[in-house]
Write a protein that holds these residues in place. Sequence first.
Motif, mmCIF file in Angstrom:
data_model
loop_
_atom_site.group_PDB
_atom_site.id
_atom_site.type_symbol
_atom_site.label_atom_id
_atom_site.label_comp_id
_atom_site.label_asym_id
_atom_site.label_seq_id
_atom_site.Cartn_x
_atom_site.Cartn_y
_atom_site.Cartn_z
ATOM 1 N N VAL A 95 0.860 -1.193 0.000
ATOM 2 C CA VAL A 95 0.000 0.000 0.000
ATOM 3 C C VAL A 95 0.891 1.237 0.000
ATOM 4 C CG1 VAL A 95 -1.829 1.270 1.185
ATOM 5 C CG2 VAL A 95 -1.790 -1.243 1.281
ATOM 6 N N TYR A 96 0.655 2.129 -0.959
ATOM 7 C CA TYR A 96 1.497 3.307 -1.126
ATOM 8 C C TYR A 96 0.647 4.578 -1.139
ATOM 9 C CZ TYR A 96 4.960 -0.152 -2.528
ATOM 10 O OH TYR A 96 5.811 -1.225 -2.548
ATOM 11 N N PHE A 97 1.130 5.612 -0.481
ATOM 12 C CA PHE A 97 0.462 6.908 -0.417
ATOM 13 C C PHE A 97 1.272 7.930 -1.211
ATOM 14 C CE2 PHE A 97 -0.766 4.538 3.320
ATOM 15 C CZ PHE A 97 -2.107 4.838 3.506
ATOM 16 N N LEU A 98 0.662 8.516 -2.228
ATOM 17 C CA LEU A 98 1.362 9.482 -3.057
ATOM 18 C C LEU A 98 0.996 10.927 -2.721
ATOM 19 C CD1 LEU A 98 1.290 7.829 -6.598
ATOM 20 C CD2 LEU A 98 2.875 7.484 -4.705
ATOM 21 N N GLY A 99 0.075 11.111 -1.779
ATOM 22 C CA GLY A 99 -0.321 12.473 -1.423
ATOM 23 C C GLY A 99 -1.171 13.108 -2.504
ATOM 24 N N ARG A 100 -1.330 14.420 -2.419
ATOM 25 C CA ARG A 100 -2.157 15.153 -3.372
ATOM 26 C C ARG A 100 -1.385 15.408 -4.666
ATOM 27 N NH1 ARG A 100 -5.087 20.390 -1.116
ATOM 28 N NH2 ARG A 100 -6.194 18.744 0.002
ATOM 29 N N LYS A 101 -2.064 15.222 -5.788
ATOM 30 C CA LYS A 101 -1.492 15.498 -7.107
ATOM 31 C C LYS A 101 -2.414 16.459 -7.845
ATOM 32 C CE LYS A 101 1.917 12.496 -6.706
ATOM 33 N NZ LYS A 101 3.331 12.916 -6.658
ATOM 34 N N ASN A 102 -1.826 17.319 -8.664
ATOM 35 C CA ASN A 102 -2.667 18.221 -9.449
ATOM 36 C C ASN A 102 -3.259 17.464 -10.642
ATOM 37 O OD1 ASN A 102 -0.825 18.314 -11.708
ATOM 38 N ND2 ASN A 102 0.411 19.807 -10.605
ATOM 39 N N PRO A 103 -4.272 18.012 -11.302
ATOM 40 C CA PRO A 103 -4.933 17.307 -12.408
ATOM 41 C C PRO A 103 -3.985 16.876 -13.523
ATOM 42 C CG PRO A 103 -6.259 19.177 -11.709
ATOM 43 C CD PRO A 103 -4.961 19.274 -10.966
ATOM 44 N N GLU A 104 -2.979 17.706 -13.816
ATOM 45 C CA GLU A 104 -2.045 17.359 -14.882
ATOM 46 C C GLU A 104 -1.229 16.112 -14.519
ATOM 47 O OE1 GLU A 104 -2.422 20.428 -13.596
ATOM 48 O OE2 GLU A 104 -3.566 21.237 -15.291
ATOM 49 N N GLU A 105 -0.822 16.026 -13.270
ATOM 50 C CA GLU A 105 -0.073 14.855 -12.813
ATOM 51 C C GLU A 105 -0.965 13.617 -12.817
ATOM 52 O OE1 GLU A 105 3.159 16.548 -9.618
ATOM 53 O OE2 GLU A 105 1.049 16.778 -9.094
#
Length: 374
Positions: free
Chosen positions: A255-265
Amino acid sequence: MGFLFLSCAKDFNLKKIIVSITNDISTDQRVEKVCNTLLNAGYEILLIGKKNENSKPLERNYSTKRISVFFKKGILFYAEFNLKLFFILLFTKKNMLLANDLDTLLPNYLVSLLQRKKIVYDSHELFPEIPELVNRPFAKKIWTVLEKTILPKLKNTYTVCNSIAAFYNDKYATDFKTIINLPTKKEIVKTTFPINYTDEKIILYQGAINVGRGLELMIETMSFLENCIFVIIGDGDIFESLKEKVITKNLTYKVYFLGRKNPEELHKITPLANLGISIEEDLGLNYRFALPNKIFDYIQANVPILVSDLPEMKSIVLNYNVGEIVTNRDPKKLAQQIENLLKKDFTITLEKAKETLIWEHQEELLLSIFKGAK
């Protein structure tokens, strides 16, 4: 001289709409799509939102403004934000107001009355029914009274799905239209996945990390899934507790948490997944009627979906055959369903669905609401 006259006439007739939200402007994709649609139709836009400590710089084709607040959450936050929003709305030139959700409605409504401006309301959810208010009866009562007082008086309203529209129309004799939160049509662009993994299947969740999203269940389920990893993209109230749960269950390698990403990402990461999940719990009407935009982001990225047995999500799977509906929420049985689902091919139906389920097919109805605003 004639060109100058036409240009001045165009500017004179240009309608300015102030759009307001309480969250960070940079991450609200629905509001961005609405603003772009209105901008392309000739409206002048000012978008107002909250300024966070980690707010990212904005590059928009329309004006934006962020409100700094001392209080970060709870009733004091809403009181401070709405008071500041009221005065900004009051002293800024505009022809029309667009309030997004109940937590911006009061200042917009008051200004519309004081200055006789047209107001449009976009309800993203059944706000008094959100899980965060389930065990807070006083706060829930305040929002319910506010909703009951103002909504019947509004003439220009729309929301995210048919179930919520029908609920409001039945309860308050309103005329809510449905503007589904669909993604814009995009070409798939893939990138390198931002974590190291070998040949495991990627199960993806993207969205708010809050109670009732089924994330605890998925973490439990990962104990029974082989050759799979679960990737969580987003942030929210239970982010840290979920990370602790993963450590406690010794699942940090799955299980991995990538945090918040913007729409482009997100647009580059989502197509790398093998399965997208939206398995919210039935925690009241707000979740029961939920139709999360992540479902359509998955479809647009050619990723099959697994969704809860709730009416709006269920209808997408049944109508477009782009995945499955959860049959049992027991972790071991859910793992078995996921294993079988990952063996199926939805390529043809996903390609067909992604051509239909796009924002461009919502724009005509959206613009008709603003052009016909009373």
